[in-house]
Design a protein around this motif. Structure first.
Motif, short mmCIF file in Angstrom:
data_model
loop_
_atom_site.label_atom_id
_atom_site.label_comp_id
_atom_site.label_asym_id
_atom_site.label_seq_id
_atom_site.Cartn_x
_atom_site.Cartn_y
_atom_site.Cartn_z
N ILE A 1 -38.23 -3.92 17.30
CA ILE A 1 -39.48 -4.03 17.93
C ILE A 1 -40.44 -3.80 16.98
CG2 ILE A 1 -40.69 -3.43 19.81
CD1 ILE A 1 -38.29 -3.42 21.77
N ILE B 1 -44.75 -9.77 17.98
CA ILE B 1 -44.41 -9.82 19.38
C ILE B 1 -45.91 -9.88 20.07
CG2 ILE B 1 -43.42 -8.51 21.02
CD1 ILE B 1 -41.38 -7.46 19.20
N ALA C 1 -42.72 -0.74 24.63
CA ALA C 1 -41.49 -1.07 24.80
C ALA C 1 -40.65 -0.29 23.62
CB ALA C 1 -41.31 -2.80 24.52
N ILE D 1 -43.35 -7.68 28.00
CA ILE D 1 -42.42 -6.97 27.03
C ILE D 1 -42.37 -5.56 27.44
CG2 ILE D 1 -44.29 -6.20 25.57
CD1 ILE D 1 -40.95 -7.17 24.26
N ASP E 1 -39.82 -5.89 30.41
CA ASP E 1 -38.32 -5.99 30.26
C ASP E 1 -37.73 -4.83 29.51
OD1 ASP E 1 -39.28 -8.93 30.71
OD2 ASP E 1 -39.30 -9.47 28.44
N ALA E 2 -38.38 -4.18 28.71
CA ALA E 2 -37.58 -3.01 28.03
C ALA E 2 -37.42 -1.88 29.27
CB ALA E 2 -38.95 -2.33 26.93
N SER F 1 -40.07 -12.77 26.00
CA SER F 1 -38.76 -12.40 26.59
C SER F 1 -37.35 -12.97 25.54
CB SER F 1 -38.58 -12.58 27.86
OG SER F 1 -39.36 -12.06 28.71
N LEU G 1 -37.78 -11.10 22.34
CA LEU G 1 -37.14 -9.98 22.39
C LEU G 1 -35.23 -10.29 22.41
CD1 LEU G 1 -36.64 -6.94 23.29
CD2 LEU G 1 -36.54 -7.55 25.65
#
Length: 495
Positions: free
Chosen positions: A81, A88, A110, A157, A160-161, A186, A189
Motif C-alpha cells: 500500500i 491508490i 490503510a 480504502i 476496507d483495511a 477495492s 487493494l
C-alpha cells in the motif's frame, strides 16, 4: 500525474475474472466523466468465491500458520500500500471525488491499519485461567472461518483495511463487497494483497447489487460473520437476516452527532474543529458533527464568525491542493442533500450560507454543493433527526449542561460527539453523560487504529479497531486438561 485505473476484472477466490452480474459504471464526480464500465459480481460469482474461500481457509497452509507468520503477510500488504500510495490515492479520488489530500491520508491510514494489526497479532496472547480442580484450564481463540465485509462508498480504502486486516489476522478467509459507486480502489487493494503472497482463495472482491451479492453473503450458511458499514435501514435488514442463522454481525451505521461549544471555549480552536468535523469529506461521513449546540451567551457572535469562516472555504477540483470541499459522490446523492435542505427551509429554517450548488466553470459539470449552515430550527426538526450525509450543519442555542445533554441524547443515533470547553471536569462530565461511541474534547474527527470505534443505539452494534478488533473475528474456546491421570470417580473404575 495520472495512473491507469483497474480494468474492471473481479478478484474471485484468487483469480481475476470477468463478472457475470449487472453492469457497474464508475463516474468521476468532479466532471461526470466515466472512469470504467464493467460487469459486477453475480450470485454465481459469489458462490464460486465462497467455495474457493472455504477450501483455502481449511488448508493448514493458512489456518495452521503461527500468528507471527500471518503477521509477515500483513506487513507485506502494508508495504504494498505504501509503495503504491500515489496510485491508490489517485484511483480513490477518481472513484469518489474526494480531494487528493484526503485520499492520500486515507491510504496512509490503510497502510497503518495493516501495520498495527500485524504488530498486535504477534502480541495477542491467549489465557491460562485459574483452575477450580485438578486440571489445567485455558481460554484460546480460533478463526471463525469465512467472513464477509461490506463497505460503504465514502472512504473505501480505509474502511476496507479496517475490516480485512483484522479478519485475515484472525486466520479467516474474507469476501469483500465494496459499494457499486466506488468499486475501483477495492480492486486495486486485491492486486496488492495478491502480490503480498496471501494464499489463493482467501480473499475476494465482489462489487455488485446488494439484493444479489449482499444477500448471498448474509444468508449463505458458510458465512460465519458479516461486518457492515452503511445505512441504518440496510443494517436493520441485515441484522434480521443474520438473526435467522444466529450469525454474529458488526454494524457501523448512521449518525447525527452533536458538537457542543461552551462560553469558555477557545473559539478559534472550536471553529476550526467544527469546520473540519462537518465539511471535510464534503460532509459524507458517518461521524460528521452535523448538530451544533452553542451556549446562548455567545451564540450570536460565535455563529457569525462560523458563517464567515464557512464562506471562506475553498470548494473546487479534487486534485487542486488548495481544495477543502470537493464534489459529492453522485448526482443522485446531491439531489437528496439538496432536497433535505429545501424541505428544512420550507419548514422555517433560516439559511445562513450555502444551500445550493455552485455554478460556472468547473462547477457545472460536477456534483458540487456549497457548505451549508441552517439556523432557527429546534432539535425535533426533521433536519436535526435524519442523517443528511452532506455538507449541512444545523446550529442551535443551549442554556446549561443539563439542557444540552438532554438535547444531544434526544436522537436515535449515538455515534460521536464533540465538546469544546477549557473546563476539563466539565468536559469529562459531558463526555460520560452523552450517549456515543466516541467523544472528542477540543478536537474532532481524529482517529487511531489502536482505539476501538463504534456506536450506540441506531448507530450500530459492536466495535472495530484496537487489539480486541482481531478477537471480534475469532471464536473463543475453553480447554480443560486433566492433571491427575486417574479415571473420573463417578465411573467407579479405580484399581
Amino acid at each position: 500525474m495520472t495512473y491507469d485505473l483497474p480494468d474492471g476484472q473481479l478478484f474471485i477466490g484468487g483469480a481475476w475474472e470477468t463478472g457475470s452480474g449487472a453492469e457497474i459504471t464508475s463516474i468521476y464526480p468532479a466532471d461526470g466523466s466515466v472512469n470504467r464500465v464493467f460487469r459486477g459480481a453475480s450470485r454465481a460469482d459469489g458462490e464460486r468465491a465462497i467455495a474457493r474461500a472455504l477450501a483455502a481457509q481449511a488448508d493448514p497452509a493458512w489456518r495452521g500458520l503461527k500468528p507471527h507468520e500471518r503477521a509477515r503477510i500483513l506487513h507485506r500488504i502494508a508495504d504494498g500500500i505504501e509503495a503504491n500510495a500515489a496510485r491508490i490515492a489517485y484511483i480513490q479520488t477518481r472513484d469518489t471525488g474526494k480531494s487528493l489530500r484526503e485520499t492520500s491520508a486515507l491510504v496512509a491510514s490503510a497502510a497503518g491499519t495493516f501495520r498495527y494489526v500485524a504488530a498486535a497479532l504477534e502480541t495477542l496472547d491467549d489465557t491460562m485461567t485459574v483452575p477450580r480442580g485438578d486440571y489445567l484450564t485455558l481460554s484460546v481463540h480460533e478463526p471463525l472461518g469465512l467472513v464477509a465485509a461490506i463497505t460503504p462508498w465514502n472512504s473505501p480504502i480505509a474502511s476496507d483495511a479496517q475490516k480485512v486486516a483484522p479478519a485475515l489476522a484472525a486466520g479467516n478467509a474474507v469476501l469483500l463487497k465494496p459499494a457499486s459507486w466506488s468499486p475501483l480502489v477495492s480492486l486495486e487493494l486485491a492486486r496488492i494483497i495478491e502480490e503480498a503472497g496471501l494464499p489463493k482463495g482467501l480473499f475476494s472482491v465482489l462489487p455488485g447489487a446488494g439484493r444479489e451479492v449482499g444477500n448471498l453473503l448474509v444468508e449463505h450458511t458458510s458465512i460465519a460473520k458479516v461486518s457492515f458499514t452503511g445505512g441504518t435501514s440496510t443494517g436493520r435488514t441485515l441484522a434480521r437476516q443474520a438473526a435467522e442463522k444466529l450469525m454474529p454481525v458488526s454494524l457501523e451505521l448512521g449518525g447525527k452527532s452533536p458538537t457542543i461549544v461552551f462560553e469558555d471555549a477557545d473559539q478559534t480552536l472550536a471553529i476550526a474543529g467544527i469546520l473540519f468535523g462537518i465539511f471535510s469529506s464534503s460532509g459524507q461521513s458517518c461521524i460528521a458533527g452535523s448538530r451544533l449546540f452553542v451556549q446562548r451567551s455567545i451564540y450570536d457572535s460565535f455563529v457569525a464568525r462560523l458563517v464567515e469562516a464557512t464562506k471562506a472555504l475553498r470548494v473546487g477540483d479534487p486534485f487542486d491542493p488548495e481544495t477543502q470541499v470537493a464534489p459529492l459522490i453522485h448526482a443522485d446523492h446531491r439531489a437528496s442533500v439538496s432536497a433535505m435542505v429545501e424541505a428544512a427551509v420550507a419548514d422555517g429554517a433560516t439559511l445562513l450560507c450555502g444551500g445550493k450548488a455552485p455554478t460556472g466553470g468547473i462547477y457545472d459539470a460536477g456534483t458540487y454543493y456549497m457548505p451549508t449552515i441552517l439556523a432557527d430550527v429546534t432539535n425535533d426538526a426533521l433536519i436535526c433527526r435524519e442523517e443528511v450525509f452532506g455538507p449541512v450543519l444545523v446550529v442551535m442555542p443551549f442554556d446549561d449542561e443539563a439542557d444540552v445533554i438532554a438535547q444531544s441524547n434526544d436522537n436515535v443515533y449515538g455515534l460521536a460527539c464533540g465538546i469544546w470547553t477549557r473546563d476539563f471536569p466539565r468536559a469529562y462530565r459531558m463526555a460520560r453523560a452523552i450517549t456515543s461511541g466516541t467523544a472528542w474534547i477540543n478536537t474532532y474527527k481524529q482517529f487511531s487504529i489502536s482505539t476501538p470505534f463504534g456506536g450506540e443505539k441506531d448507530a450500530g452494534i459492536g466495535r472495530e479497531k484496537g487489539r480486541e478488533g482481531i478477537r471480534a473475528y475469532m471464536a473463543q474456546k475453553a480447554l480443560y486438561v486433566d492433571l491427575t491421570g486417574r479415571p473420573h470417580p463417578w465411573a467407579r473404575m479405580e484399581d
